[in-house]
Design a protein around this motif. Sequence first.
Motif, PDB file in Angstrom:
ATOM      1  N   LEU A 224      15.517 -23.884 -26.599  1.00 34.57           N
ATOM      2  CA  LEU A 224      15.014 -24.942 -25.732  1.00 34.57           C
ATOM      3  C   LEU A 224      15.919 -25.197 -24.534  1.00 34.57           C
ATOM      4  O   LEU A 224      15.510 -25.827 -23.559  1.00 34.57           O
ATOM      5  CB  LEU A 224      14.814 -26.239 -26.522  1.00 34.57           C
ATOM      6  CG  LEU A 224      13.796 -26.179 -27.675  1.00 34.57           C
ATOM      7  CD1 LEU A 224      13.628 -27.548 -28.314  1.00 34.57           C
ATOM      8  CD2 LEU A 224      12.444 -25.643 -27.202  1.00 34.57           C
ATOM      9  N   GLU A 225      17.144 -24.676 -24.596  1.00 35.37           N
ATOM     10  CA  GLU A 225      18.079 -24.822 -23.471  1.00 35.37           C
ATOM     11  C   GLU A 225      18.076 -23.587 -22.565  1.00 35.37           C
ATOM     12  O   GLU A 225      18.980 -23.419 -21.734  1.00 35.37           O
ATOM     13  CB  GLU A 225      19.500 -25.074 -23.991  1.00 35.37           C
ATOM     14  CG  GLU A 225      19.692 -26.386 -24.723  1.00 35.37           C
ATOM     15  CD  GLU A 225      19.638 -27.611 -23.794  1.00 35.37           C
ATOM     16  OE1 GLU A 225      19.515 -27.443 -22.557  1.00 35.37           O
ATOM     17  OE2 GLU A 225      19.722 -28.743 -24.330  1.00 35.37           O
ATOM     18  N   LEU A 226      17.048 -22.759 -22.683  1.00 30.15           N
ATOM     19  CA  LEU A 226      17.020 -21.520 -21.907  1.00 30.15           C
ATOM     20  C   LEU A 226      17.124 -21.781 -20.405  1.00 30.15           C
ATOM     21  O   LEU A 226      17.959 -21.192 -19.715  1.00 30.15           O
ATOM     22  CB  LEU A 226      15.733 -20.742 -22.215  1.00 30.15           C
ATOM     23  CG  LEU A 226      15.525 -19.456 -21.418  1.00 30.15           C
ATOM     24  CD1 LEU A 226      16.641 -18.469 -21.694  1.00 30.15           C
ATOM     25  CD2 LEU A 226      14.163 -18.838 -21.723  1.00 30.15           C
ATOM     26  N   PHE A 227      16.295 -22.666 -19.874  1.00 32.74           N
ATOM     27  CA  PHE A 227      16.301 -22.915 -18.436  1.00 32.74           C
ATOM     28  C   PHE A 227      17.620 -23.534 -17.974  1.00 32.74           C
ATOM     29  O   PHE A 227      18.121 -23.203 -16.902  1.00 32.74           O
ATOM     30  CB  PHE A 227      15.155 -23.851 -18.042  1.00 32.74           C
ATOM     31  CG  PHE A 227      13.789 -23.234 -18.124  1.00 32.74           C
ATOM     32  CD1 PHE A 227      13.614 -21.891 -18.416  1.00 32.74           C
ATOM     33  CD2 PHE A 227      12.661 -24.004 -17.895  1.00 32.74           C
ATOM     34  CE1 PHE A 227      12.356 -21.327 -18.488  1.00 32.74           C
ATOM     35  CE2 PHE A 227      11.393 -23.447 -17.960  1.00 32.74           C
ATOM     36  CZ  PHE A 227      11.233 -22.109 -18.260  1.00 32.74           C
ATOM     37  N   THR A 228      18.160 -24.439 -18.761  1.00 29.30           N
ATOM     38  CA  THR A 228      19.392 -25.095 -18.333  1.00 29.30           C
ATOM     39  C   THR A 228      20.531 -24.089 -18.228  1.00 29.30           C
ATOM     40  O   THR A 228      21.356 -24.161 -17.308  1.00 29.30           O
ATOM     41  CB  THR A 228      19.787 -26.238 -19.289  1.00 29.30           C
ATOM     42  OG1 THR A 228      20.030 -25.713 -20.608  1.00 29.30           O
ATOM     43  CG2 THR A 228      18.687 -27.286 -19.370  1.00 29.30           C
ATOM     44  N   TYR A 229      20.561 -23.128 -19.161  1.00 25.68           N
ATOM     45  CA  TYR A 229      21.653 -22.143 -19.138  1.00 25.68           C
ATOM     46  C   TYR A 229      21.441 -21.117 -18.025  1.00 25.68           C
ATOM     47  O   TYR A 229      22.395 -20.734 -17.322  1.00 25.68           O
ATOM     48  CB  TYR A 229      21.795 -21.464 -20.486  1.00 25.68           C
ATOM     49  CG  TYR A 229      23.165 -20.853 -20.700  1.00 25.68           C
ATOM     50  CD1 TYR A 229      24.260 -21.672 -20.952  1.00 25.68           C
ATOM     51  CD2 TYR A 229      23.364 -19.483 -20.613  1.00 25.68           C
ATOM     52  CE1 TYR A 229      25.526 -21.130 -21.124  1.00 25.68           C
ATOM     53  CE2 TYR A 229      24.623 -18.930 -20.788  1.00 25.68           C
ATOM     54  CZ  TYR A 229      25.704 -19.762 -21.038  1.00 25.68           C
ATOM     55  OH  TYR A 229      26.958 -19.234 -21.199  1.00 25.68           O
ATOM     56  N   LEU A 230      20.194 -20.674 -17.844  1.00 25.99           N
ATOM     57  CA  LEU A 230      19.910 -19.764 -16.739  1.00 25.99           C
ATOM     58  C   LEU A 230      20.253 -20.425 -15.408  1.00 25.99           C
ATOM     59  O   LEU A 230      20.822 -19.795 -14.510  1.00 25.99           O
ATOM     60  CB  LEU A 230      18.441 -19.352 -16.757  1.00 25.99           C
ATOM     61  CG  LEU A 230      17.960 -18.475 -17.910  1.00 25.99           C
ATOM     62  CD1 LEU A 230      16.479 -18.169 -17.765  1.00 25.99           C
ATOM     63  CD2 LEU A 230      18.763 -17.187 -17.996  1.00 25.99           C
ATOM     64  N   GLU A 231      19.909 -21.680 -15.285  1.00 28.23           N
ATOM     65  CA  GLU A 231      20.196 -22.420 -14.055  1.00 28.23           C
ATOM     66  C   GLU A 231      21.703 -22.481 -13.810  1.00 28.23           C
ATOM     67  O   GLU A 231      22.166 -22.333 -12.671  1.00 28.23           O
ATOM     68  CB  GLU A 231      19.607 -23.829 -14.146  1.00 28.23           C
ATOM     69  CG  GLU A 231      19.589 -24.575 -12.836  1.00 28.23           C
ATOM     70  CD  GLU A 231      18.200 -24.650 -12.203  1.00 28.23           C
ATOM     71  OE1 GLU A 231      18.086 -25.280 -11.145  1.00 28.23           O
ATOM     72  OE2 GLU A 231      17.257 -24.069 -12.754  1.00 28.23           O
ATOM     73  N   ALA A 232      22.474 -22.691 -14.858  1.00 25.46           N
ATOM     74  CA  ALA A 232      23.934 -22.756 -14.701  1.00 25.46           C
ATOM     75  C   ALA A 232      24.484 -21.420 -14.206  1.00 25.46           C
ATOM     76  O   ALA A 232      25.338 -21.376 -13.305  1.00 25.46           O
ATOM     77  CB  ALA A 232      24.581 -23.150 -16.027  1.00 25.46           C
ATOM     78  N   ILE A 233      24.001 -20.316 -14.787  1.00 26.02           N
ATOM     79  CA  ILE A 233      24.460 -18.995 -14.353  1.00 26.02           C
ATOM     80  C   ILE A 233      24.104 -18.761 -12.892  1.00 26.02           C
ATOM     81  O   ILE A 233      24.944 -18.334 -12.084  1.00 26.02           O
ATOM     82  CB  ILE A 233      23.840 -17.895 -15.238  1.00 26.02           C
ATOM     83  CG1 ILE A 233      24.378 -17.984 -16.665  1.00 26.02           C
ATOM     84  CG2 ILE A 233      24.141 -16.507 -14.650  1.00 26.02           C
ATOM     85  CD1 ILE A 233      23.704 -17.034 -17.637  1.00 26.02           C
ATOM     86  N   LEU A 234      22.848 -19.050 -12.541  1.00 23.11           N
ATOM     87  CA  LEU A 234      22.400 -18.801 -11.167  1.00 23.11           C
ATOM     88  C   LEU A 234      23.147 -19.674 -10.163  1.00 23.11           C
ATOM     89  O   LEU A 234      23.434 -19.238  -9.038  1.00 23.11           O
ATOM     90  CB  LEU A 234      20.905 -19.057 -11.072  1.00 23.11           C
ATOM     91  CG  LEU A 234      19.941 -17.874 -11.218  1.00 23.11           C
ATOM     92  CD1 LEU A 234      20.110 -16.869 -10.089  1.00 23.11           C
ATOM     93  CD2 LEU A 234      20.064 -17.198 -12.563  1.00 23.11           C
TER      94      LEU A 234
END
Length: 551
Positions: A224-234
């Motif tokens: 469920l934290e997929l978007f938050t982690y991808l956003e952090a990387i980007l």
Amino acid sequence: MYVYNQVDQQLVDQRVEQFRDQTRRFLAGELPDEEFLALRLMNGLYIQRQAPMLRVAIPYGTFSATQMRTLAHIARTWDRGYGHFTTRTNIQFNWPKLEEVPDILAELAKVQMHAIQTSGNCIRNTTTDPLAGVAADEIEDPRPWCELIRQWSTLHPEFAYLPRKFKIAVSGGPNDRASSRVHDIGLELVRNEAGETGFKVLVGGGLGRTPFIGKVIREYLEPLELFTYLEAILRIYNLKGRRDNKYKARIKILVAALGIDEFRRLVEDEWQHLKGGELRLTEAKVQAMKDHFQPFAYDAAAASDTTLQQALASHEDFRVWYERNTQPHRVAGYRIVHLSLKPLLGAPGDITHLQMDVVADLAEAFSFGEIRATQDQNLVLTDVQQKDLFAVWQRLRDNNLARANINTLTDMIVCPGFDFCSLANARTLNIADQINQLFDDLDYLHDLGDIQLNMSGCINACAHHHIGHIGILGVDKKGEDWYQITLGGSATENARLGKVLGKAVAADEVAGTLKVILDTYLSLRQEGESFVEALDRVGIEPFKAAVYEPV
């Protein structure tokens, strides 16, 4: 497969009209070349060596028979009667007229397709396993997650102008058929010690002039934290990635420069401001997406069919095709069928408008109307009943789509090379023809076993030559084409880069050099040993000696 809602359709329709106006203004001289460049790239339009090229998105490689028929219509109406499937499971049209591209995009929009973000410094088409949903070894179907990523990343305002292009791949389990380890971000579905499903996250993979295998940045990420982690990387990449040199602008260069530990620290610090926030997915949203990818209504009686064995016993060519071009399905009585787009003396990945119509017909009649494109530039019908295989084979055979060469040497991944691409510095299609002519004996090819041959016409590595079991890179030497050979690459869960065999060989020596390499393998292999296994055991030196120091 995913079906657009009203918002999706409105977005795509409006994008078409927006680009129509941009194109009109450019052709009228009202929009400067340098301004139109970024706009056309964001809509998948390149200017190649001979004509414009339009790249159409096929998200995670899944599309319908209806969409295939539209692609066939575009090929015969606005192109030269064919399309070209790429290693990112997209399709390219090589001959459209610039002024007609908006009409093509409008036609695509009618069947829920587009060319948005198939080029430019943005998040590109997310790819995955072509066997997603039907492979027995997957932990979970990765396609719902790919679609969620597509929706999150499409026209994302913060990541529309990244330092460089950005690619994400999702693998459904431990057997990586998505090449996730050579992507900017690789996501592998895993289970933790509690049996919960989440993601192992890799970052910093990529090929091109400076190839890297991705590094693990997080062993387990709550889904469920997929978007938050991808956003952090980007965000970290967008802030710290280089913009002064496009050859050093990919995230792999940043990860290598900082080191994975420091990059991880930066990402984790940024993530503290994001996780648990408004980007966190909900169970309801994930389930709603998974509902689009439910298994088909398989026929329980399919496993009791006996006609397949009769056909295999009666038709030798069919038996050979069955053994090489089909594989087991997770449901008894069904097979996964691979359609070879690698005909003898045909450009790898090309498909005619007539063949597109045939594939659409077969998908509707025998595979629930669904088609998959693969990173190997082939197509797949994932859900064919065993009793229908002979009929499918006959139709494929009659339309030059049944060459029994899947995973053999002639099932090559090949970029269009100098004949089409403005970036290439060497031809590739003529070398592919040369290889096909020398290695046209199916018995010999099947005896060699599975071998992945990848050939690129320049260092940009669009054909992934670094990770081929045998890789070929075309280089220009004083106006002449020469070809560097690498051995031992892999795109699997054990991903690695091939090792350079030695000095480049002349264009007319490529196929002969491969013959020496393969004959050396046959002389050295132990029983049941594949090419890569033999190479691992004996090393590269015997192959180098055979090529450069013949007795």
